[in-house]
Design a protein around this motif. Structure first.
Motif, PDB file in Angstrom:
ATOM      1  N   LEU A  27       3.678  28.420 -22.894  1.00 42.15           N
ATOM      2  CA  LEU A  27       3.331  29.930 -22.564  1.00 42.15           C
ATOM      3  C   LEU A  27       4.947  30.386 -22.419  1.00 42.15           C
ATOM      4  CD1 LEU A  27       1.803  32.250 -22.024  1.00 42.15           C
ATOM      5  CD2 LEU A  27       1.641  31.751 -19.760  1.00 42.15           C
ATOM      6  N   VAL A  28       5.486  29.835 -21.704  1.00 40.26           N
ATOM      7  CA  VAL A  28       7.083  30.452 -21.449  1.00 40.26           C
ATOM      8  C   VAL A  28       7.984  30.339 -22.637  1.00 40.26           C
ATOM      9  CG1 VAL A  28       9.192  29.957 -20.023  1.00 40.26           C
ATOM     10  CG2 VAL A  28       7.155  29.749 -18.856  1.00 40.26           C
ATOM     11  N   TYR A  29       7.625  29.249 -23.523  1.00 46.81           N
ATOM     12  CA  TYR A  29       8.648  29.116 -24.820  1.00 46.81           C
ATOM     13  C   TYR A  29       8.219  30.434 -25.604  1.00 46.81           C
ATOM     14  CZ  TYR A  29      10.210  26.606 -28.972  1.00 46.81           C
ATOM     15  OH  TYR A  29      10.950  26.183 -29.960  1.00 46.81           O
ATOM     16  N   THR A  30       7.044  30.322 -25.750  1.00 48.25           N
ATOM     17  CA  THR A  30       6.198  31.690 -26.707  1.00 48.25           C
ATOM     18  C   THR A  30       7.040  32.868 -26.128  1.00 48.25           C
ATOM     19  OG1 THR A  30       4.596  30.269 -27.139  1.00 48.25           O
ATOM     20  CG2 THR A  30       4.316  32.578 -27.561  1.00 48.25           C
ATOM     21  N   LEU A  31       6.987  33.282 -24.741  1.00 46.59           N
ATOM     22  CA  LEU A  31       7.375  34.330 -24.198  1.00 46.59           C
ATOM     23  C   LEU A  31       8.981  34.607 -24.448  1.00 46.59           C
ATOM     24  CD1 LEU A  31       5.623  34.661 -20.855  1.00 46.59           C
ATOM     25  CD2 LEU A  31       5.083  35.929 -22.949  1.00 46.59           C
ATOM     26  N   VAL A  32       9.767  33.468 -24.697  1.00 44.74           N
ATOM     27  CA  VAL A  32      11.185  33.428 -24.972  1.00 44.74           C
ATOM     28  C   VAL A  32      11.308  33.708 -26.320  1.00 44.74           C
ATOM     29  CG1 VAL A  32      13.007  32.036 -24.817  1.00 44.74           C
ATOM     30  CG2 VAL A  32      11.801  32.024 -22.970  1.00 44.74           C
ATOM     31  N   ASP A  33      10.396  33.111 -27.159  1.00 43.15           N
ATOM     32  CA  ASP A  33      10.465  33.334 -28.500  1.00 43.15           C
ATOM     33  C   ASP A  33      10.231  34.866 -28.871  1.00 43.15           C
ATOM     34  OD1 ASP A  33      11.146  31.972 -30.584  1.00 43.15           O
ATOM     35  OD2 ASP A  33       8.946  31.064 -30.790  1.00 43.15           O
ATOM     36  N   PHE A  34       9.035  35.605 -28.289  1.00 37.99           N
ATOM     37  CA  PHE A  34       8.928  36.910 -28.530  1.00 37.99           C
ATOM     38  C   PHE A  34      10.168  37.806 -27.897  1.00 37.99           C
ATOM     39  CE2 PHE A  34       4.209  36.109 -28.749  1.00 37.99           C
ATOM     40  CZ  PHE A  34       4.016  36.703 -29.921  1.00 37.99           C
ATOM     41  N   GLY A  35      10.608  37.483 -26.757  1.00 37.65           N
ATOM     42  CA  GLY A  35      11.814  38.241 -26.194  1.00 37.65           C
ATOM     43  C   GLY A  35      12.898  38.199 -27.101  1.00 37.65           C
ATOM     44  N   ALA A  36      13.081  36.933 -27.671  1.00 35.23           N
ATOM     45  CA  ALA A  36      14.336  36.904 -28.542  1.00 35.23           C
ATOM     46  C   ALA A  36      13.891  37.651 -29.840  1.00 35.23           C
ATOM     47  CB  ALA A  36      14.394  35.452 -28.929  1.00 35.23           C
ATOM     48  N   ILE A  62      21.702  38.704 -26.039  1.00 34.97           N
ATOM     49  CA  ILE A  62      20.750  38.462 -25.317  1.00 34.97           C
ATOM     50  C   ILE A  62      19.708  37.496 -26.199  1.00 34.97           C
ATOM     51  CG2 ILE A  62      18.611  39.215 -23.900  1.00 34.97           C
ATOM     52  CD1 ILE A  62      20.687  41.694 -23.252  1.00 34.97           C
ATOM     53  N   GLY A  63      19.560  38.169 -27.296  1.00 37.29           N
ATOM     54  CA  GLY A  63      18.528  37.467 -28.338  1.00 37.29           C
ATOM     55  C   GLY A  63      19.049  35.986 -28.542  1.00 37.29           C
ATOM     56  N   SER A  64      20.434  35.811 -28.708  1.00 34.50           N
ATOM     57  CA  SER A  64      20.928  34.556 -29.116  1.00 34.50           C
ATOM     58  C   SER A  64      20.859  33.630 -28.009  1.00 34.50           C
ATOM     59  CB  SER A  64      22.536  34.684 -29.448  1.00 34.50           C
ATOM     60  OG  SER A  64      22.539  35.488 -30.490  1.00 34.50           O
ATOM     61  N   VAL A  65      21.204  34.037 -26.637  1.00 35.58           N
ATOM     62  CA  VAL A  65      20.947  33.387 -25.440  1.00 35.58           C
ATOM     63  C   VAL A  65      19.228  32.948 -25.432  1.00 35.58           C
ATOM     64  CG1 VAL A  65      21.056  33.509 -22.935  1.00 35.58           C
ATOM     65  CG2 VAL A  65      22.894  34.130 -24.121  1.00 35.58           C
ATOM     66  N   LEU A  66      18.536  33.707 -25.500  1.00 36.98           N
ATOM     67  CA  LEU A  66      17.087  33.508 -25.600  1.00 36.98           C
ATOM     68  C   LEU A  66      16.751  32.196 -26.505  1.00 36.98           C
ATOM     69  CD1 LEU A  66      15.328  36.916 -25.133  1.00 36.98           C
ATOM     70  CD2 LEU A  66      15.701  35.025 -23.332  1.00 36.98           C
ATOM     71  N   LYS A  70      15.495  28.019 -25.716  1.00 39.49           N
ATOM     72  CA  LYS A  70      14.252  27.331 -26.348  1.00 39.49           C
ATOM     73  C   LYS A  70      14.407  25.764 -26.326  1.00 39.49           C
ATOM     74  CE  LYS A  70      12.482  28.845 -29.954  1.00 39.49           C
ATOM     75  NZ  LYS A  70      12.264  29.392 -31.260  1.00 39.49           N
ATOM     76  N   PRO A  71      15.353  25.254 -26.863  1.00 38.66           N
ATOM     77  CA  PRO A  71      15.430  23.712 -26.818  1.00 38.66           C
ATOM     78  C   PRO A  71      15.605  23.276 -25.430  1.00 38.66           C
ATOM     79  CG  PRO A  71      17.420  24.746 -27.949  1.00 38.66           C
ATOM     80  CD  PRO A  71      16.283  25.937 -27.690  1.00 38.66           C
ATOM     81  N   THR A  72      16.324  24.004 -24.466  1.00 35.15           N
ATOM     82  CA  THR A  72      16.491  23.790 -23.160  1.00 35.15           C
ATOM     83  C   THR A  72      15.117  23.338 -22.397  1.00 35.15           C
ATOM     84  OG1 THR A  72      18.559  24.928 -23.155  1.00 35.15           O
ATOM     85  CG2 THR A  72      17.689  24.268 -21.212  1.00 35.15           C
ATOM     86  N   LEU A  73      14.166  24.589 -22.730  1.00 34.11           N
ATOM     87  CA  LEU A  73      12.883  24.234 -22.072  1.00 34.11           C
ATOM     88  C   LEU A  73      12.008  23.325 -22.601  1.00 34.11           C
ATOM     89  CD1 LEU A  73      11.702  27.968 -22.568  1.00 34.11           C
ATOM     90  CD2 LEU A  73      11.837  26.650 -20.371  1.00 34.11           C
ATOM     91  N   ARG A  74      12.159  23.003 -24.043  1.00 31.36           N
ATOM     92  CA  ARG A  74      11.758  21.641 -24.449  1.00 31.36           C
ATOM     93  C   ARG A  74      11.997  20.549 -23.651  1.00 31.36           C
ATOM     94  NH1 ARG A  74       9.375  22.880 -30.355  1.00 31.36           N
ATOM     95  NH2 ARG A  74       7.728  24.278 -29.227  1.00 31.36           N
ATOM     96  N   LEU A  75      13.412  20.157 -23.738  1.00 29.34           N
ATOM     97  CA  LEU A  75      14.032  19.101 -23.006  1.00 29.34           C
ATOM     98  C   LEU A  75      13.572  18.928 -21.721  1.00 29.34           C
ATOM     99  CD1 LEU A  75      15.831  16.697 -23.279  1.00 29.34           C
ATOM    100  CD2 LEU A  75      17.738  17.966 -23.106  1.00 29.34           C
ATOM    101  N   VAL A  76      13.518  20.200 -20.799  1.00 32.42           N
ATOM    102  CA  VAL A  76      13.244  20.005 -19.431  1.00 32.42           C
ATOM    103  C   VAL A  76      11.644  19.533 -19.377  1.00 32.42           C
ATOM    104  CG1 VAL A  76      12.545  21.531 -17.351  1.00 32.42           C
ATOM    105  CG2 VAL A  76      14.887  21.719 -18.633  1.00 32.42           C
ATOM    106  N   ARG A  77      10.937  20.435 -20.101  1.00 32.71           N
ATOM    107  CA  ARG A  77       9.525  19.904 -20.182  1.00 32.71           C
ATOM    108  C   ARG A  77       9.257  18.156 -20.419  1.00 32.71           C
ATOM    109  NH1 ARG A  77       6.678  21.607 -25.370  1.00 32.71           N
ATOM    110  NH2 ARG A  77       7.461  19.722 -26.024  1.00 32.71           N
ATOM    111  N   GLU A  78      10.048  17.910 -21.404  1.00 37.21           N
ATOM    112  CA  GLU A  78       9.796  16.588 -21.745  1.00 37.21           C
ATOM    113  C   GLU A  78      10.068  15.661 -20.691  1.00 37.21           C
ATOM    114  OE1 GLU A  78       8.023  15.115 -24.229  1.00 37.21           O
ATOM    115  OE2 GLU A  78       7.469  17.454 -24.851  1.00 37.21           O
TER     116      GLU A  78
END
Length: 96
Positions: A27-36, A62-66, A70-78
């Motif tokens: 959910l957070v990943y998708t929200l970050v995607d939409f924000g970017a 800001i879009g670039s930072v978002l 994304k890959p940071t979220l995936r790594l933290v999740r894993e």
């Protein structure tokens, strides 16, 4: 003792809690995607007006930072998923 590895489907299916954590991160990943995407769309529109170049540039930054988040979220999740559900293994090691 089984060895857990990153990005294995089994890690998210260990328990109800791992499924909940996985869903929350998605959910957070998708929200970050939409924000970017929103930052890039609005920034692109603002670039049509010379007086709005500075805000447009900031939206692109800001879009670039978002997108970098994304890959940071995936790594933290894993890493979180691998660390969850290891209590049986830890308990058995303590008994020995």
């Amino acid at each position: 003792m089984t060895q857990s590895r990153l990005f294995q489907h089994e890690n998210r299916e260990k328990s109800q809690e791992t499924r909940r954590v996985y869903a929350l991160f998605e959910l957070v990943y998708t929200l970050v995607d939409f924000g970017a995407a929103l930052c890039f769309i609005v920034g692109s529109i603002l670039f049509f007006y010379e007086s709005l170049m500075t805000p447009a540039t900031w939206l692109f930054v800001i879009g670039s930072v978002l997108f970098a988040v994304k890959p940071t979220l995936r790594l933290v999740r894993e890493i979180k998923l691998i660390s969850m559900g290891d209590t049986k293994d830890v308990a058995s090691r303590l008994e020995n």
